[in-house]
Scaffold this motif. Sequence first.
Motif, PDB file in Angstrom:
ATOM      1  N   ARG A  83      69.068  16.065  83.763  1.00  0.00           N
ATOM      2  CA  ARG A  83      69.245  17.446  84.237  1.00  0.00           C
ATOM      3  C   ARG A  83      67.989  18.248  83.906  1.00  0.00           C
ATOM      4  O   ARG A  83      67.319  17.997  82.908  1.00  0.00           O
TER       5      ARG A  83
ATOM      6  N   LEU B 192      70.739  18.957  88.758  1.00  0.00           N
ATOM      7  CA  LEU B 192      70.810  17.548  88.370  1.00  0.00           C
ATOM      8  C   LEU B 192      69.603  16.803  88.932  1.00  0.00           C
ATOM      9  O   LEU B 192      69.123  17.094  90.028  1.00  0.00           O
TER      10      LEU B 192
ATOM     11  N   ARG C 184      81.710  15.934  83.762  1.00  0.00           N
ATOM     12  CA  ARG C 184      82.134  16.953  84.720  1.00  0.00           C
ATOM     13  C   ARG C 184      81.241  16.995  85.960  1.00  0.00           C
ATOM     14  O   ARG C 184      81.732  17.137  87.081  1.00  0.00           O
ATOM     15  N   ARG C 185      79.944  16.901  85.748  1.00  0.00           N
ATOM     16  CA  ARG C 185      79.040  17.083  86.877  1.00  0.00           C
ATOM     17  C   ARG C 185      78.650  15.774  87.558  1.00  0.00           C
ATOM     18  O   ARG C 185      78.557  15.721  88.779  1.00  0.00           O
ATOM     19  N   LEU C 186      78.415  14.729  86.775  1.00  0.00           N
ATOM     20  CA  LEU C 186      78.048  13.449  87.374  1.00  0.00           C
ATOM     21  C   LEU C 186      79.261  12.561  87.656  1.00  0.00           C
ATOM     22  O   LEU C 186      79.173  11.620  88.431  1.00  0.00           O
TER      23      LEU C 186
ATOM     24  N   THR D  55      75.527  26.186  83.300  1.00  0.00           N
ATOM     25  CA  THR D  55      76.179  26.068  84.600  1.00  0.00           C
ATOM     26  C   THR D  55      75.184  26.076  85.755  1.00  0.00           C
ATOM     27  O   THR D  55      75.559  25.834  86.904  1.00  0.00           O
TER      28      THR D  55
ATOM     29  N   ASP E  87      72.129  11.163  90.444  1.00  0.00           N
ATOM     30  CA  ASP E  87      73.545  11.199  90.804  1.00  0.00           C
ATOM     31  C   ASP E  87      74.222   9.931  90.310  1.00  0.00           C
ATOM     32  O   ASP E  87      73.566   9.003  89.812  1.00  0.00           O
TER      33      ASP E  87
ATOM     34  N   GLU F 205      72.127  24.323  85.747  1.00  0.00           N
ATOM     35  CA  GLU F 205      71.130  23.256  85.614  1.00  0.00           C
ATOM     36  C   GLU F 205      71.122  22.323  86.831  1.00  0.00           C
ATOM     37  O   GLU F 205      72.130  21.682  87.121  1.00  0.00           O
TER      38      GLU F 205
ATOM     39  N   VAL G  42      77.670  17.523  81.447  1.00  0.00           N
ATOM     40  CA  VAL G  42      76.874  17.019  82.563  1.00  0.00           C
ATOM     41  C   VAL G  42      77.280  15.602  82.954  1.00  0.00           C
ATOM     42  O   VAL G  42      77.379  15.288  84.150  1.00  0.00           O
TER      43      VAL G  42
END
Length: 270
Positions: free
Chosen positions: A20, A118, A152-154, A114, A121, A116, A149
């Motif tokens: 990130r 990426l 939740r995000r990846l 919130t 993936d 950042e 990260v």
Amino acid sequence: MTSLAAPRAIAVFDIDGVLRDVSNSYRRALADTVEKFTGGQYRPTSEDIDELKGEGQWNNDWEGSQELVYRYFERRGKGRDAIALDYEQIVEFFQQRYRGPNLEDPNEWTGYITQEPLLVDAAYFDELTRDRIPWGFFSGATQGSARFVLERRLGLSNLVLVAMEDAPGKPDPTGLLAVAEHLTELHGLPADLPVIYAGDTVADMQTVVQAQANYAQRQWLGVGILPPHVVAGAASYRDAYRDALKKAGANEVVSSITELTASVIHALEC
């Protein structure tokens, strides 16, 4: 590498500046914190922060913030004993900038974290898995920030992660060793399988060097990742940053984590 081939290496990743972009989050929170605790008199530039991190011992941004505040006042003739700094206040201010006012509940975070971008993936890690490269994470970020990260995000799951709370700070290699050993046990791997560690700082590369010195039964290889603010900078700045990573022990330096493919990992092995 076919799916039937045995794993030839373990890949371990740092998170910040690698997975990130923290140029406008961690680094911004650091600059905010230094500005706050110098009474608005000094806000470090990106180059100032890189110079500090280039010393190899300031992987913890809370401690880095405190150090830059100390140095600011020292340049003005004050001794550290005469500087009234409360480290817990520094941490709290930093975290409120980074996470937001509600520090504990990730569902309520509204801070810089919130925002950042990426740099990778989930498909990248799927490809490593298909190429039989076990992977995990060793980061100086807190567990909460790292999992924010990664999970939740990846959308990654079943993580092998050692974060700030779990091991001494870099360049101590204890955390890196723990990830490698966990992956070895989890996947039934040979105990001497090479380990590649990908990170963006001098401390990351020094961690690899110390791992090799202390745990020579394995081969430890460092891959330096140029963080986004460096990639976007002048060519001379990129070259200097690349050289610093190489000098610190990087076996290879790339401009993006996605360049670290299975073929590149295999080519690193001696």
